[in-house]
Design an enzyme around this catalytic site. Sequence first.
Site, PDB file in Angstrom:
ATOM      1  N   GLY A  59      20.946   4.198   2.375  1.00  0.00           N
ATOM      2  CA  GLY A  59      21.732   5.203   2.500  1.00  0.00           C
ATOM      3  C   GLY A  59      20.854   6.513   2.895  1.00  0.00           C
ATOM      4  N   GLU A  60      19.585   6.902   2.183  1.00  0.00           N
ATOM      5  CA  GLU A  60      18.940   7.911   2.363  1.00  0.00           C
ATOM      6  C   GLU A  60      18.262   7.751   3.790  1.00  0.00           C
ATOM      7  OE1 GLU A  60      20.171   7.767  -1.246  1.00  0.00           O
ATOM      8  OE2 GLU A  60      18.972   6.309  -0.518  1.00  0.00           O
ATOM      9  N   PHE A  61      17.921   6.368   4.229  1.00  0.00           N
ATOM     10  CA  PHE A  61      17.388   6.263   5.581  1.00  0.00           C
ATOM     11  C   PHE A  61      18.431   6.529   6.739  1.00  0.00           C
ATOM     12  CE2 PHE A  61      17.587   3.501   9.421  1.00  0.00           C
ATOM     13  CZ  PHE A  61      16.153   3.568   9.998  1.00  0.00           C
ATOM     14  N   GLY A  64      18.384  10.523   6.841  1.00  0.00           N
ATOM     15  CA  GLY A  64      17.143  11.044   7.515  1.00  0.00           C
ATOM     16  C   GLY A  64      16.839  10.541   8.866  1.00  0.00           C
TER      17      GLY A  64
END
EC number: 2.4.99.12
Length: 403
Positions: A59-61, A64
């Site tokens: 999810g963070e990938f 960002g």
Amino acid sequence: MIWIYNIGIALFTVITELASHFNQKAKLFTEGRKKVFEKISAQVDPADRPIWFHFASLGEFEQGRPVLEKIKSINPAQKIIITFFSPSGYEIRKNYIEADAIFYLPMDTAAKAQKFLTLVNPSMAIFTKYEFWFHYFTALRQKQIPLYLISGIFRPGQAFFKWYGGFNRIILKCVSHFFVQNQESASLLKSIGINEVSVSGDTRFDRVYEHAAKPKKLAEIEEFCGEFPVFIAGSTWPADEKILSAFPERYPDWKLIIAPHEVNEQHIQDIEKIFPEAVKFSRIRDRGTKHKDQILLIDNIGMLSSLYQYGKVAYIGGGFGAGIHNTLEAAAFGIPVIFGPKYAKFQEAKDLIAENAAISITNESKLLSAFEHFKTNEKASANAKNYVTSKKGATEMIIAKIS
């Protein structure tokens, strides 16, 4: 306090190692970190001064990713390395072509942080949303390597803002600049003396907007859907699947696509018990589908964001557990969303409710009522899409600051 932190890291490492003997995720977590420094040394030239992106998980990938890809588009020669903490990020994106190297992040000890930074020698480090590692952050500051946190979000209840949070505040003060999602986060940081803060918004809006503009076409899904309207249930857990069980009989003229959060064999089998008529995606390539099947069960990872282009209404899972999953991927396609009661930590969920593009439910009857409300509600669809469009732009602000 540092000794407590170090003991915590050591205990976590030992527990994960023990769990790796019977848990697949723990095994990937542990095995992926073996000989990681040898891999880094072989793949990274410190003279290149790469930009280091770290992501907790998948999810963070995705959050960002717009910043990473914008940097690469501006300067294709810029070297970029990625680290992941979680197997669910690394295993899915380990072959991502925009990165020059991808690794598991070595555990946060003083020695490993120093060794990692010596081998990589990044020109800057960019962390997304959260993950605050004491030794990595302090080592970056000691080496005068800029550290940016993008799409950050903070809440008053976090230790950073409590009387006992001195150790946590030390970590925050290693960050060169914070790009946060809302004014509350900026105010909280400023209340503890951190003024290098910009309210840039959430880069996820840029990502989902771009993806919805050019979605990947899925021929098998198109064949399954035919001309039928489609209800998509994404990132579901057992509690979600249970309350979805009445949908197929109640709406026989609708297709239902279920994309569970976990696709291990046991979970897939449990879903099949609830929906015995469901066909698995892995089978439709072999036998085909002539629009006769009503329920499709996605038994792989990585398709969900593209599935939403075929839906008219979406159910987002997780709201009966730790918290709901990504609502924006659906909203970007102009799809109103339904989710469980645990959404308070997610600003976009609250915003979508305020925009009349989302409804939170607590049981099966409320799910069906919410679906009935949205199934022909064109205004709700427009509200969802307009909300995403209005919030994009964080990437450009971040790039202007760090370039």
